[in-house]
Scaffold this active site. Structure first.
Site, PDB file in Angstrom:
ATOM      1  N   TRP A 100      -9.193   5.617   0.015  1.00 26.28           N
ATOM      2  CA  TRP A 100      -9.729   6.273  -1.181  1.00 26.28           C
ATOM      3  C   TRP A 100      -8.881   5.821  -2.350  1.00 26.28           C
ATOM      4  O   TRP A 100      -7.794   5.258  -2.180  1.00 26.28           O
ATOM      5  CB  TRP A 100      -9.713   7.795  -1.027  1.00 26.28           C
ATOM      6  N   GLU A 105      -5.132   3.438 -10.254  1.00 28.55           N
ATOM      7  CA  GLU A 105      -5.823   2.155 -10.064  1.00 28.55           C
ATOM      8  C   GLU A 105      -6.965   2.028 -11.052  1.00 28.55           C
ATOM      9  O   GLU A 105      -7.192   0.972 -11.641  1.00 28.55           O
ATOM     10  CB  GLU A 105      -6.389   2.058  -8.641  1.00 28.55           C
ATOM     11  N   CYS A 147       0.817  -1.216   0.000  1.00 29.67           N
ATOM     12  CA  CYS A 147       0.000   0.000   0.000  1.00 29.67           C
ATOM     13  C   CYS A 147       0.849   1.262   0.000  1.00 29.67           C
ATOM     14  O   CYS A 147       1.676   1.466   0.893  1.00 29.67           O
ATOM     15  CB  CYS A 147      -0.940   0.002   1.214  1.00 29.67           C
ATOM     16  N   ARG A 198      -0.089   4.600   2.985  1.00 29.44           N
ATOM     17  CA  ARG A 198      -0.010   4.322   4.421  1.00 29.44           C
ATOM     18  C   ARG A 198       0.272   5.513   5.322  1.00 29.44           C
ATOM     19  O   ARG A 198       0.242   5.390   6.542  1.00 29.44           O
ATOM     20  CB  ARG A 198       1.038   3.233   4.671  1.00 29.44           C
TER      21      ARG A 198
HETATM   22  N1  ARG Z   1      -6.787  -1.617  -7.012  1.00 26.35           N
HETATM   23  C1  ARG Z   1      -8.111  -1.867  -6.510  1.00 26.35           C
HETATM   24  C2  ARG Z   1      -9.141  -1.310  -7.473  1.00 26.35           C
HETATM   25  O1  ARG Z   1      -8.791  -0.736  -8.457  1.00 26.35           O
HETATM   26  C3  ARG Z   1      -8.316  -1.276  -5.137  1.00 26.35           C
HETATM   27  C4  ARG Z   1      -7.303  -1.672  -4.083  1.00 26.35           C
HETATM   28  C5  ARG Z   1      -7.322  -0.789  -2.860  1.00 26.35           C
HETATM   29  N2  ARG Z   1      -7.064   0.585  -3.199  1.00 26.35           N
HETATM   30  C6  ARG Z   1      -7.113   1.620  -2.353  1.00 26.35           C
HETATM   31  N3  ARG Z   1      -6.914   2.819  -2.842  1.00 26.35           N
HETATM   32  N4  ARG Z   1      -7.324   1.466  -1.055  1.00 26.35           N
HETATM   33  O2  ARG Z   1     -10.327  -1.395  -7.274  1.00 26.35           O
END
Ligand code: ARG
Length: 383
Positions: free
Chosen positions: A239, A244, A66, A69
């Site tokens: 968030w 991602e 992560c 953090r």
């Molecule tokens: N990578 C995942 C997604 O695209 C989420 C993983 C957790 N991500 C976060 N920002 N807490 O859905």
């Protein structure tokens, strides 16, 4: 039996040791004796609410994949260990969605349900996130929806779900399994699901692609391990980081694979690598997602800022005398990697406890268990 108990006691003692160093006031003098007696008499023990919530924050701090953090200490932990029906668990998940989404001002949150019995199967949420889009395979081999969710979509349909309206963004129902009970399906009320429609600040045609994504990334299939106890249902969220969604979910060939379409709309030739059509389409897709989340008032961090925050986290940890462990390939953002400072730093990866650990997909575990018991049938028919 004995080995479960001694392993549990060892982990409990290790956690108390960590906790005492972090928050001396939280651990009373005879706590270890108390836990020992409880384990001796009933094979397990119950953490205090403070032990639980502090473990949640430490589990986040210890999550080597992560990048976010820096904010570990702000995690809100909801103690829902007393709930013992699927209906109650579902209601708590709905509440989690509402509180954590918070109208777009996302709150980092974890909801913890009862720990698994020693050596046994605990509560499971079968979905890998609370919010996910179905993936429907087509006759021609393509997929409508999220190709990453084809298997769970098939499982959920085998459990009796008829499927949604077959858009690329049909929300999957949740599957909740209580120990010893058959899994049950729950439709999430739409009013609890905040989504952002994706438009581009400069290209009006972009909105017509019909792309959208949900505001809340809430992982729901990991075990939260704390003080030797295994919380097999403990969904948590932070968030989103921009990449991602925009660099992976919507762009990966094995996910929504939007780059060829976007590149063609940008007027780029996609039959020649040397036009760098992938790279240029990717940047515009990231511009669009960031712009859209911002306009919708939904909290999201871009990868440059997240990388900077990660370095601040490292510096803070160093001041506390703690090394920062990390998995480089997960920390380094997938877009413009070498422009972020984390790319240029080596990281040692080491998993401390408390932490979140992956678990086998619940339906596979269940299938092999059912197979192992002679005469019993897999509760998910057709798998
Ligand atoms: N990578 C995942 C997604 O695209 C989420 C993983 C957790 N991500 C976060 N920002 N807490 O859905």
């Amino acid at each position: 039996m004995f080995s479960h108990s001694s392993q549990l006691l060892k982990r409990a003692a290790e956690y108390l040791y960590v906790l005492r160093a972090e928050r001396p006031g939280l651990v009373k003098d005879r706590r270890l004796e108390e836990i020992t007696a409880e384990i001796e008499s009933r094979g397990t023990y119950e953490q205090t609410p403070e032990e639980l919530s502090e473990a949640g924050r430490l589990a986040w701090r210890n999550s080597i994949r992560c990048i976010g953090r820096k904010y570990w200490a702000s995690l809100q932990v909801r103690d829902c260990r007393g709930l013992d029906s699927a209906d109650e668990v579902f209601a708590a998940l709905c509440e989690h969605l509402a509180l954590a989404t918070n109208g777009g001002r996302i709150v980092s949150m974890m909801t913890v349900f009862a720990a698994a019995p020693p050596g046994g199967r605990g509560i499971r949420i079968w979905n890998d996130q609370l919010l996910r889009y179905a993936g429907y395979p087509q006759a021609n081999g393509s997929v409508v929806g999220d190709p990453g969710q084809v298997e769970i979509t098939r499982v959920i349909r085998a459990l009796g779900w008829r499927g949604g309206p077959r858009t690329p963004f049909d929300l999957l129902p949740l599957v909740i399994e209580m120990p010893g009970k058959a899994p049950r399906l729950f439709e999430i009320p739409r009013s609890l699901v905040l989504e952002v429609e994706i438009a581009h600040p400069d290209y009006p045609w972009f909105a017509k692609l019909g792309l959208r994504w949900h505001a809340l990334p809430a992982l729901s299939n990991m075990t939260f391990e704390a003080g030797g106890l295994r919380y097999t249902a403990a969904p948590f969220n932070g968030w989103y980081m921009l990449t991602e969604i925009a660099t992976r979910n919507l762009a990966d060939e094995k996910r929504y694979n939007m780059l060829p379409v976007i590149a063609r709309r940008l007027g780029l030739k996609t039959d020649n690598n040397r036009t760098l059509w992938r790279d240029r389409a990717l940047v515009e897709l990231n511009v669009a997602v960031l712009h859209s989340f911002e306009k919708a008032g939904v909290k999201m961090v871009d990868h440059h800022t997240a990388s900077k925050h990660f370095l601040e986290f490292e510096a803070y940890e160093a001041r506390q005398g703690r090394p920062t462990y990390a998995e480089w390939s997960w920390i380094v953002p997938p877009l413009s990697s070498s422009t972020t400072p984390v790319y240029h730093r080596p990281y040692e990866s080491r998993e401390l406890r408390p932490n979140f650990f992956p678990q086998n997909p619940a339906w596979r575990d269940m299938y092999s268990q059912a197979e192992a018991v002679e005469g019993s049938r897999c509760p998910v028919h057709g798998l």
